[in-house]
Scaffold this motif. Sequence first.
Motif, PDB file in Angstrom:
ATOM      1  N   SER A   1       0.869  -1.169   0.000  1.00 51.41           N
ATOM      2  CA  SER A   1       0.000   0.000   0.000  1.00 51.41           C
ATOM      3  C   SER A   1       0.911   1.225   0.000  1.00 51.41           C
ATOM      4  O   SER A   1       1.871   1.282   0.768  1.00 51.41           O
ATOM      5  CB  SER A   1      -0.879  -0.011   1.250  1.00 51.41           C
ATOM      6  N   SER A   2       0.609   2.202  -0.878  1.00 52.41           N
ATOM      7  CA  SER A   2       1.441   3.390  -0.958  1.00 52.41           C
ATOM      8  C   SER A   2       0.578   4.632  -1.079  1.00 52.41           C
ATOM      9  O   SER A   2      -0.465   4.614  -1.733  1.00 52.41           O
ATOM     10  CB  SER A   2       2.376   3.303  -2.167  1.00 52.41           C
ATOM     11  N   ASP A   3       1.057   5.719  -0.448  1.00 49.10           N
ATOM     12  CA  ASP A   3       0.383   7.009  -0.603  1.00 49.10           C
ATOM     13  C   ASP A   3       1.204   7.943  -1.486  1.00 49.10           C
ATOM     14  O   ASP A   3       0.928   9.128  -1.572  1.00 49.10           O
ATOM     15  CB  ASP A   3       0.110   7.653   0.753  1.00 49.10           C
ATOM     16  N   GLY A   4       2.216   7.421  -2.129  1.00 48.64           N
ATOM     17  CA  GLY A   4       3.065   8.215  -3.007  1.00 48.64           C
ATOM     18  C   GLY A   4       4.382   8.613  -2.394  1.00 48.64           C
ATOM     19  O   GLY A   4       5.350   8.856  -3.103  1.00 48.64           O
ATOM     20  N   THR A   5       4.446   8.706  -1.069  1.00 47.95           N
ATOM     21  CA  THR A   5       5.718   9.023  -0.416  1.00 47.95           C
ATOM     22  C   THR A   5       6.157   7.946   0.565  1.00 47.95           C
ATOM     23  O   THR A   5       7.330   7.872   0.902  1.00 47.95           O
ATOM     24  CB  THR A   5       5.645  10.366   0.343  1.00 47.95           C
ATOM     25  N   SER A   6       5.215   7.142   1.033  1.00 46.76           N
ATOM     26  CA  SER A   6       5.572   6.036   1.919  1.00 46.76           C
ATOM     27  C   SER A   6       5.002   4.746   1.332  1.00 46.76           C
ATOM     28  O   SER A   6       4.105   4.768   0.492  1.00 46.76           O
ATOM     29  CB  SER A   6       5.043   6.268   3.338  1.00 46.76           C
TER      30      SER A   6
ATOM     31  N   SER B   1       9.506   8.168   3.207  1.00 42.97           N
ATOM     32  CA  SER B   1      10.359   8.900   2.264  1.00 42.97           C
ATOM     33  C   SER B   1      10.875   7.987   1.154  1.00 42.97           C
ATOM     34  O   SER B   1      12.066   7.928   0.872  1.00 42.97           O
ATOM     35  CB  SER B   1      11.524   9.543   3.021  1.00 42.97           C
ATOM     36  N   VAL B   2       9.955   7.270   0.515  1.00 41.37           N
ATOM     37  CA  VAL B   2      10.315   6.350  -0.557  1.00 41.37           C
ATOM     38  C   VAL B   2      10.491   7.131  -1.857  1.00 41.37           C
ATOM     39  O   VAL B   2       9.588   7.846  -2.286  1.00 41.37           O
ATOM     40  CB  VAL B   2       9.235   5.252  -0.730  1.00 41.37           C
ATOM     41  N   GLU B   3      11.650   7.003  -2.459  1.00 43.01           N
ATOM     42  CA  GLU B   3      11.901   7.624  -3.759  1.00 43.01           C
ATOM     43  C   GLU B   3      11.465   6.704  -4.888  1.00 43.01           C
ATOM     44  O   GLU B   3      10.971   7.148  -5.916  1.00 43.01           O
ATOM     45  CB  GLU B   3      13.384   7.964  -3.909  1.00 43.01           C
ATOM     46  N   ALA B   4      11.662   5.390  -4.695  1.00 42.58           N
ATOM     47  CA  ALA B   4      11.302   4.430  -5.735  1.00 42.58           C
ATOM     48  C   ALA B   4      11.089   3.065  -5.106  1.00 42.58           C
ATOM     49  O   ALA B   4      11.685   2.737  -4.083  1.00 42.58           O
ATOM     50  CB  ALA B   4      12.410   4.357  -6.785  1.00 42.58           C
TER      51      ALA B   4
ATOM     52  N   MET C   1       7.977 -16.105  -1.843  1.00 41.61           N
ATOM     53  CA  MET C   1       7.992 -17.258  -2.742  1.00 41.61           C
ATOM     54  C   MET C   1       7.655 -16.860  -4.176  1.00 41.61           C
ATOM     55  O   MET C   1       7.997 -17.579  -5.105  1.00 41.61           O
ATOM     56  CB  MET C   1       7.024 -18.322  -2.242  1.00 41.61           C
ATOM     57  N   ASP C   2       6.973 -15.741  -4.370  1.00 41.51           N
ATOM     58  CA  ASP C   2       6.524 -15.357  -5.703  1.00 41.51           C
ATOM     59  C   ASP C   2       7.127 -14.070  -6.251  1.00 41.51           C
ATOM     60  O   ASP C   2       7.225 -13.908  -7.461  1.00 41.51           O
ATOM     61  CB  ASP C   2       5.001 -15.197  -5.716  1.00 41.51           C
ATOM     62  N   VAL C   3       7.460 -13.129  -5.382  1.00 41.70           N
ATOM     63  CA  VAL C   3       7.943 -11.831  -5.855  1.00 41.70           C
ATOM     64  C   VAL C   3       9.126 -11.356  -5.031  1.00 41.70           C
ATOM     65  O   VAL C   3       9.367 -11.839  -3.922  1.00 41.70           O
ATOM     66  CB  VAL C   3       6.833 -10.739  -5.815  1.00 41.70           C
ATOM     67  N   ILE C   4       9.832 -10.375  -5.598  1.00 44.45           N
ATOM     68  CA  ILE C   4      10.901  -9.684  -4.871  1.00 44.45           C
ATOM     69  C   ILE C   4      10.600  -8.195  -4.947  1.00 44.45           C
ATOM     70  O   ILE C   4      10.471  -7.634  -6.033  1.00 44.45           O
ATOM     71  CB  ILE C   4      12.283  -9.988  -5.466  1.00 44.45           C
ATOM     72  N   LEU C   5      10.451  -7.584  -3.779  1.00 38.35           N
ATOM     73  CA  LEU C   5      10.187  -6.157  -3.651  1.00 38.35           C
ATOM     74  C   LEU C   5      11.505  -5.440  -3.388  1.00 38.35           C
ATOM     75  O   LEU C   5      12.278  -5.866  -2.527  1.00 38.35           O
ATOM     76  CB  LEU C   5       9.214  -5.910  -2.489  1.00 38.35           C
ATOM     77  N   HIS C   6      11.765  -4.362  -4.118  1.00 34.61           N
ATOM     78  CA  HIS C   6      12.929  -3.500  -3.899  1.00 34.61           C
ATOM     79  C   HIS C   6      12.415  -2.134  -3.468  1.00 34.61           C
ATOM     80  O   HIS C   6      11.476  -1.612  -4.079  1.00 34.61           O
ATOM     81  CB  HIS C   6      13.736  -3.331  -5.191  1.00 34.61           C
ATOM     82  N   VAL C   7      13.017  -1.552  -2.442  1.00 30.97           N
ATOM     83  CA  VAL C   7      12.594  -0.239  -1.944  1.00 30.97           C
ATOM     84  C   VAL C   7      13.826   0.643  -1.754  1.00 30.97           C
ATOM     85  O   VAL C   7      14.813   0.218  -1.158  1.00 30.97           O
ATOM     86  CB  VAL C   7      11.838  -0.358  -0.598  1.00 30.97           C
ATOM     87  N   MET C   8      13.727   1.886  -2.255  1.00 31.33           N
ATOM     88  CA  MET C   8      14.774   2.894  -2.081  1.00 31.33           C
ATOM     89  C   MET C   8      14.231   3.980  -1.162  1.00 31.33           C
ATOM     90  O   MET C   8      13.255   4.648  -1.494  1.00 31.33           O
ATOM     91  CB  MET C   8      15.141   3.489  -3.443  1.00 31.33           C
TER      92      MET C   8
END
Length: 140
Positions: free
Chosen positions: A28-33, A55-58, A121-128
């Motif tokens: 779930s994202s609000d555009g910045t978190s 403070s998620v950039e990408a 098991m199905d996906v890999i999430l990357h967070v900057m």
Amino acid sequence: MNISSERLRKWEPLDGLPEQMLGGVQLSSDGTSLVATAYYDNTIVTRPLRLTFGSVEAFKVYEEFSDPAVLSPAPMMPDPILRAVPWPLQEVTNSDWVRRVVGRNGALRDREWRHFTVVTMDVILHVMTDAPVEAQQLEG
């Protein structure tokens, strides 16, 4: 030949997390978190893990085998039965991805960016992100 200097290391945002695979993650994202609620893959009820990245950039999500980083050496589970399974929470140091994102947007240069991965098991999430990550185990 371009050899990357990035490294994966085990990331433990909370003490005492189960040494188990993650079965899935809801985002779930609000555009910045970004809030990632991860569910362990087992038959014993284990409390889900909620990670709040501020403070998620990408961020990006790959189907497990579509991730170009899937062949990178990763910290593995300590259990002999799960020895071929990567530890589900990792931090990427000296990240090529972060370097590319910052290279496209010079306004990001003066911040301390971190690159985290959540492996299921199905996906890999990357967070900057450049903010501390809040972690909590939820009631099952």
